[in-house]
Write a protein that holds these residues in place. Structure first.
Motif, short mmCIF file in Angstrom:
data_model
loop_
_atom_site.label_atom_id
_atom_site.label_comp_id
_atom_site.label_asym_id
_atom_site.label_seq_id
_atom_site.Cartn_x
_atom_site.Cartn_y
_atom_site.Cartn_z
N HIS A 48 -15.82 0.27 -38.39
CA HIS A 48 -14.87 0.79 -39.37
C HIS A 48 -13.49 1.09 -38.79
O HIS A 48 -12.49 1.03 -39.52
N LEU A 49 -13.42 1.43 -37.53
CA LEU A 49 -12.16 1.89 -36.95
C LEU A 49 -10.97 0.96 -37.17
O LEU A 49 -9.89 1.41 -37.59
N PRO A 50 -11.11 -0.37 -36.90
CA PRO A 50 -9.95 -1.25 -37.10
C PRO A 50 -9.52 -1.36 -38.56
O PRO A 50 -8.36 -1.68 -38.85
N LYS A 51 -10.44 -1.12 -39.49
CA LYS A 51 -10.07 -1.16 -40.90
C LYS A 51 -9.32 0.10 -41.31
O LYS A 51 -8.45 0.05 -42.19
N GLU A 52 -9.67 1.21 -40.69
CA GLU A 52 -9.03 2.48 -41.04
C GLU A 52 -7.71 2.69 -40.30
O GLU A 52 -6.81 3.34 -40.80
N GLU A 55 -3.40 -0.17 -36.47
CA GLU A 55 -2.84 -0.39 -35.14
C GLU A 55 -3.90 -0.83 -34.13
O GLU A 55 -3.56 -1.35 -33.05
N LEU A 56 -5.17 -0.68 -34.45
CA LEU A 56 -6.25 -1.09 -33.56
C LEU A 56 -6.64 -2.55 -33.75
O LEU A 56 -7.43 -3.09 -32.98
N GLN A 57 -6.09 -3.20 -34.77
CA GLN A 57 -6.46 -4.58 -35.07
C GLN A 57 -5.81 -5.53 -34.06
O GLN A 57 -4.59 -5.74 -34.09
N LEU A 58 -6.63 -6.12 -33.21
CA LEU A 58 -6.13 -7.10 -32.24
C LEU A 58 -5.95 -8.47 -32.87
O LEU A 58 -5.13 -9.27 -32.43
N ILE A 59 -6.76 -8.73 -33.89
CA ILE A 59 -6.67 -10.01 -34.62
C ILE A 59 -6.37 -9.69 -36.08
O ILE A 59 -7.16 -9.02 -36.75
N GLY A 61 -5.84 -10.42 -40.06
CA GLY A 61 -6.45 -11.30 -41.05
C GLY A 61 -7.07 -10.47 -42.15
O GLY A 61 -7.10 -9.24 -42.11
N LYS A 62 -7.60 -11.16 -43.17
CA LYS A 62 -8.21 -10.45 -44.28
C LYS A 62 -9.61 -9.92 -43.94
O LYS A 62 -10.14 -9.07 -44.63
N TRP A 63 -10.20 -10.47 -42.87
CA TRP A 63 -11.53 -10.04 -42.44
C TRP A 63 -11.44 -9.18 -41.18
O TRP A 63 -10.48 -9.27 -40.42
N ASN A 64 -12.47 -8.40 -40.97
CA ASN A 64 -12.49 -7.43 -39.86
C ASN A 64 -12.91 -8.08 -38.54
O ASN A 64 -13.95 -7.76 -37.97
N TRP A 65 -12.08 -8.99 -38.04
CA TRP A 65 -12.39 -9.70 -36.80
C TRP A 65 -12.51 -8.74 -35.62
O TRP A 65 -13.44 -8.84 -34.82
N THR A 66 -11.57 -7.82 -35.51
CA THR A 66 -11.56 -6.89 -34.38
C THR A 66 -12.81 -6.02 -34.39
O THR A 66 -13.45 -5.81 -33.35
N GLY A 67 -13.18 -5.51 -35.57
CA GLY A 67 -14.37 -4.67 -35.67
C GLY A 67 -15.63 -5.41 -35.30
O GLY A 67 -16.49 -4.88 -34.59
N LYS A 68 -15.75 -6.64 -35.78
CA LYS A 68 -16.95 -7.44 -35.48
C LYS A 68 -17.03 -7.79 -33.99
O LYS A 68 -18.11 -7.72 -33.38
#
Length: 240
Positions: A48-52, A55-59, A61-68
């Motif tokens: 959940h963190l990258p969605k919330e 700034e934590l999203q390294l990739i 996109g519309k999908w949670n690549w970083t979280g996965k």
């Protein structure tokens, strides 16, 4: 509120914990249940963190690549730490159990064939990112956590079968993990509690089959392949 994602990460576990206590072999195994709970909650928070926090999203996109990706890394790291505890239910391997390989392969093929019925579902706009994501991320992340680690932990501390009188109704560990898997997809907590029955039911059913395949094949290889391929087909057939 940002804290809502933490509540959403804990809620599914609260629904299945009574079942784990009901089928536990003895009270000395309660530490395994505690470990099971911690692994699940930490994994969900990491997802959940990258969605919330954008700034934590390294990739992007519309999908949670970083979280996965973070979930996969967490799963592999956790597996390495817990590998001794997971014996003799060490499912994170490629080798298949030869006596059940044909049976499990047939079940995978049936699941793939069922996916073709999604062609008649609501149409979706064609999107390459969605297809690439569904063909790669969910199966690796979720099968490592749910089937290789969480299922493996429960198998070490719960009874082997659900017994009612003379009837044997399957393995409680597979049932609990599949219900937890379904609840993750069916429960949402944003501004209030939401429950979606169809995602819960479908994910629980698929999760139960993938758990069965994991135990029979003694590997999560076929569940990973089946999971990603099923997700991919469910999307691409609605896009064409």
């Amino acid at each position: 509120m940002k804290i809502n994602f933490i509540i959403e990460s804990i809620l599914p576990l609260l629904f299945v914990l009574p079942l784990t206590i009901l089928f536990i072999k003895d009270k000395s195994q309660i530490n395994i249940i505690a470990l099971f709970s911690v692994v699940f909650i930490v994994h969900e928070i990491i997802l959940h963190l990258p969605k919330e926090f954008i700034e934590l999203q390294l990739i992007k996109g519309k999908w949670n690549w970083t979280g996965k990706l973070a979930g996969i890394i967490f799963g592999i790291f956790t597996y390495m730490i817990l590998r001794d505890k997971l014996k003799p239910f060490d499912f994170l391997r490629f080798r298949q159990y030869p006596k059940t390989f044909f049976k499990t392969l047939v079940v995978v093929l049936i699941m793939v064939c069922i996916s073709f019925f999604s062609y008649f579902d609501t149409a979706k706009e064609f999107d390459w990112e969605t297809l690439i994501f569904q063909l790669t991320m969910p199966g690796f992340d979720e099968e490592i956590i749910f089937r290789a680690i969480l299922l493996g932990l429960l198998l070490t501390c719960l009874n082997d079968n659900i017994k009612i009188s003379r009837w044997t109704l399957g393995n409680p560990s597979v049932l609990i993990v599949s219900l937890l898997f379904g609840l993750v997809h069916g429960i949402h907590f944003k501004n209030n509690f939401e429950f979606e029955f169809y995602p819960f039911f479908a994910s629980s059913l698929y999760g139960y089959v993938w758990g069965w395949i994991t135990i029979k094949s003694r590997s999560i290889l076929l569940p990973i392949i089946s999971h990603n391929l099923t997700n991919f087909l469910n999307n691409v057939l609605r896009m064409i």
